[in-house]
Design a protein around this motif. Sequence first.
Motif, PDB file in Angstrom:
ATOM      1  N   LYS A   1      17.826 -11.843 -31.556  1.00  0.00           N
ATOM      2  CA  LYS A   1      17.237 -12.796 -30.630  1.00  0.00           C
ATOM      3  C   LYS A   1      17.592 -12.364 -29.210  1.00  0.00           C
ATOM      4  O   LYS A   1      18.771 -12.229 -28.882  1.00  0.00           O
ATOM      5  N   VAL A   2      16.573 -12.133 -28.420  1.00  0.00           N
ATOM      6  CA  VAL A   2      16.786 -11.762 -27.028  1.00  0.00           C
ATOM      7  C   VAL A   2      16.537 -13.000 -26.193  1.00  0.00           C
ATOM      8  O   VAL A   2      15.491 -13.625 -26.315  1.00  0.00           O
ATOM      9  N   GLU A   3      17.525 -13.387 -25.393  1.00  0.00           N
ATOM     10  CA  GLU A   3      17.377 -14.610 -24.605  1.00  0.00           C
ATOM     11  C   GLU A   3      17.459 -14.322 -23.120  1.00  0.00           C
ATOM     12  O   GLU A   3      18.482 -13.838 -22.642  1.00  0.00           O
ATOM     13  N   ASP A   4      16.383 -14.622 -22.445  1.00  0.00           N
ATOM     14  CA  ASP A   4      16.382 -14.573 -20.985  1.00  0.00           C
ATOM     15  C   ASP A   4      16.912 -13.250 -20.427  1.00  0.00           C
ATOM     16  O   ASP A   4      17.661 -13.222 -19.457  1.00  0.00           O
ATOM     17  N   LEU A   5      16.511 -12.177 -21.055  1.00  0.00           N
ATOM     18  CA  LEU A   5      17.035 -10.863 -20.693  1.00  0.00           C
ATOM     19  C   LEU A   5      16.472 -10.370 -19.356  1.00  0.00           C
ATOM     20  O   LEU A   5      15.255 -10.375 -19.145  1.00  0.00           O
ATOM     21  N   THR A   6      17.368  -9.984 -18.463  1.00  0.00           N
ATOM     22  CA  THR A   6      16.942  -9.429 -17.185  1.00  0.00           C
ATOM     23  C   THR A   6      17.593  -8.069 -17.006  1.00  0.00           C
ATOM     24  O   THR A   6      18.792  -7.924 -17.226  1.00  0.00           O
ATOM     25  N   ILE A   7      16.804  -7.083 -16.637  1.00  0.00           N
ATOM     26  CA  ILE A   7      17.305  -5.724 -16.467  1.00  0.00           C
ATOM     27  C   ILE A   7      16.905  -5.235 -15.085  1.00  0.00           C
ATOM     28  O   ILE A   7      15.766  -5.431 -14.652  1.00  0.00           O
ATOM     29  N   SER A   8      17.848  -4.635 -14.374  1.00  0.00           N
ATOM     30  CA  SER A   8      17.562  -4.193 -13.009  1.00  0.00           C
ATOM     31  C   SER A   8      17.759  -2.697 -12.837  1.00  0.00           C
ATOM     32  O   SER A   8      18.546  -2.078 -13.532  1.00  0.00           O
ATOM     33  N   LEU A   9      17.033  -2.192 -11.869  1.00  0.00           N
ATOM     34  CA  LEU A   9      17.132  -0.790 -11.515  1.00  0.00           C
ATOM     35  C   LEU A   9      17.747  -0.699 -10.117  1.00  0.00           C
ATOM     36  O   LEU A   9      17.301  -1.374  -9.198  1.00  0.00           O
ATOM     37  N   ASP A  10      18.798   0.089  -9.998  1.00  0.00           N
ATOM     38  CA  ASP A  10      19.427   0.251  -8.691  1.00  0.00           C
ATOM     39  C   ASP A  10      18.901   1.493  -8.017  1.00  0.00           C
ATOM     40  O   ASP A  10      18.992   2.577  -8.567  1.00  0.00           O
ATOM     41  N   VAL A  11      18.336   1.316  -6.833  1.00  0.00           N
ATOM     42  CA  VAL A  11      17.875   2.472  -6.068  1.00  0.00           C
ATOM     43  C   VAL A  11      18.474   2.363  -4.672  1.00  0.00           C
ATOM     44  O   VAL A  11      18.187   1.418  -3.947  1.00  0.00           O
TER      45      VAL A  11
ATOM     46  N   ASN B   1      21.342   1.384  -3.181  1.00  0.00           N
ATOM     47  CA  ASN B   1      21.954   0.110  -2.805  1.00  0.00           C
ATOM     48  C   ASN B   1      21.036  -1.100  -2.963  1.00  0.00           C
ATOM     49  O   ASN B   1      21.452  -2.220  -2.738  1.00  0.00           O
ATOM     50  N   ALA B   2      19.765  -0.885  -3.291  1.00  0.00           N
ATOM     51  CA  ALA B   2      18.899  -2.027  -3.527  1.00  0.00           C
ATOM     52  C   ALA B   2      18.712  -2.169  -5.036  1.00  0.00           C
ATOM     53  O   ALA B   2      18.854  -1.210  -5.780  1.00  0.00           O
ATOM     54  N   SER B   3      18.414  -3.387  -5.465  1.00  0.00           N
ATOM     55  CA  SER B   3      18.274  -3.619  -6.890  1.00  0.00           C
ATOM     56  C   SER B   3      16.933  -4.279  -7.165  1.00  0.00           C
ATOM     57  O   SER B   3      16.546  -5.216  -6.481  1.00  0.00           O
ATOM     58  N   PHE B   4      16.198  -3.753  -8.130  1.00  0.00           N
ATOM     59  CA  PHE B   4      14.891  -4.313  -8.477  1.00  0.00           C
ATOM     60  C   PHE B   4      14.888  -4.731  -9.932  1.00  0.00           C
ATOM     61  O   PHE B   4      15.340  -3.980 -10.784  1.00  0.00           O
TER      62      PHE B   4
END
Lengths: 344, 332
Positions: free
Chosen positions: A8-18, A20-23
């Motif tokens: 079960k995946v709940e509210d998964l958020t994944i970010s990419l750091d480029v 010093n900024a994060s998307f």
Amino acid sequence: MSDDYLLKVEDLTISLDVDNASFSIVEGVNLTIKAGRVFALVGESGSGKTIVSLSILRLLGKGVSITGGKILFKDDQAQTIDIVKLNSKGKPIQAIRAAQIGMIFQEPMSSFSPVHTIGNQIEEVIHLHLDLDKKQARQKCIEMLGKVGIVNPERAIDQYPFEFSGGMRQRAMIARAMICNPKLLIADEPTTALDVTIQAQILKLMKDLQNELNMANLFISHNIGVIAQIADDVAIMYMGKIVEQGPVRDILRNPRHPYTKGLLRAIPHLADIGRSRRLEPIAGSVPNLYERPNGCPFAARCSEFIENICDRDFPKSTEIATDHTVFCHHVERDQNQQNLVVNI
Amino acid sequence: MPILQKILVRLGSSALMLIAVSIVAFIIVSLPPGDFADSYAASKISSGETVTLAEIEAIRRQFGLDKPLYLQYFKWIGGMVQGDFGFSWGYSRPVTEVIGERLPMTILIATGTLLFTYITAIPLGIYSALRQYSVADYTFTILGYIGLATPNFLLALLLMFGATTWFGVSVGGLFSLEYQDAAWSMGRFWDLLTHIWVPIIVLGTAGTAFQLRIMRATLLEELNKMYVTAARATGLSEFKMILKYPVRLALNPIVSTLGWELTTVISGAPIIGLVLSLPDTGPMFINALKSQDMFLAGAMMLIYCILVMIGSFISDILLMIVDPRVRMGAST
């Protein structure tokens, strides 16, 4: 929803750091994979489906990290583990990899080391997770290679990947991922790099093995035709968000999200050959990752766009049938009106 | 193609190469104007003696220097085949003896240098790649560039200077005075070890820096490949996975430049031998070239070439061992 899930995946958020900024590249994803079922994750290139699949085994590359949510997995001792909390280089996740969750990759040509034999690379998995001696491991490996349809497995086991064709390599990859009998198999576009006839064979093989071993399957694809053949449940992803999910029949017969409708219209039909019907592409293109719109990510390309609503907030989930949910303001509004009518 | 056949073909081409190289070597040592008779006369005259033209002609006839070049070559190479390398006029001894007592030192220094290069470069390269952009990575990078940019002879002089002024030890040569002509013993061997690191570091620094950069760059490239993620997905521990897969593949370019690295070491060695006054073949080779002691110079040049050829042969065999694609002649 009941508790009979495997993953079960709940509210998964994944970010990419480029620099010093994060998307965010995946936002608020919820998935439930039940034991023994095939769950398909569909989306265009860059929609974040591969990222989601890699995050389940904590295989995300440098600069990509899970910034929120949970990935709950019920292991073979019926314990629930939150994979997000594990160290990606630690023993607990290594004990899950291949033993309980196996993975097949998109490029069979490059998923094997070219300088080790196929047998070496599959037996290694056996030695890592199963208590077998060298001879037994080799025997098991030969059996598995035979099971995935490799001709003359006694010979194939000592061959190198470059002596295999693409289809054979993908079969060997399936053998490597399933040798320890995992409860969940993640297949990231396993047939994309193969020609169509081989695709059909590999799909049939996966379906057969999945039935035989009663394994759950997370199937990543951009090919709706493939999904229709193999999946039980499906989730459609767009720009890192799930826009619609539900049982595959519901989604294919009664798509509600404009993006899903667009995807289905864009499939060529055999019956159209010779007629002057053109394929209907979805207008516009996927917005730049760095300019994620505020509201619904599909708003800019949507034919049912509602001003001042779609471009403000991401829509709430609307359940339009059992387990069939859609994230769309338009659908939400229709549903509210219907409810209103019913209530009156 | 079976492996044995490949090796035989490789050996055959080496033999042809050897013949070609012997011709080139002979031509090169004969190229400078004048011959040994001339330079012999010149050295006699400069020390105040008189030499008549007839005497010079006599020397020339005695050594066959009046014959055409190709006849001289055949005489020379014919002798070589029978193990007779000719006579060194400069040392007044057979060439085999002169070279024989110095060659082991050259081979020792070359092997030591290669070992030093790879034993340092491979682990440091791996470390740099795994900790990319860390302080250690930058340190190795800077040291590496300095190592690459510093001329060997300068490094040799700096090391000698440093060792004498700060540590009070003499680092010239390969032995201390008391062991210079002593028989082999543990003490002499230890004495050799305390001296041999200087030429090894001098000759090996540039190569180490270069191989470190190669190891780092290739490993970084390999780490991004799909098979690494796939191997991680099997549950293998990170350390074992890196050593077994990407490092193994990153060794390919290292192994294939082995022969080339040996060439650099061997061609750099004579100058360093001269600067550090080593009792190896380096200073002898340079003297032989200067005094036109052509049999000695020719034989030595040929031996250097043979060493390089052996090096690249070993490198080819090693590449066949580490990479089955090379062994089996596959394209992908």
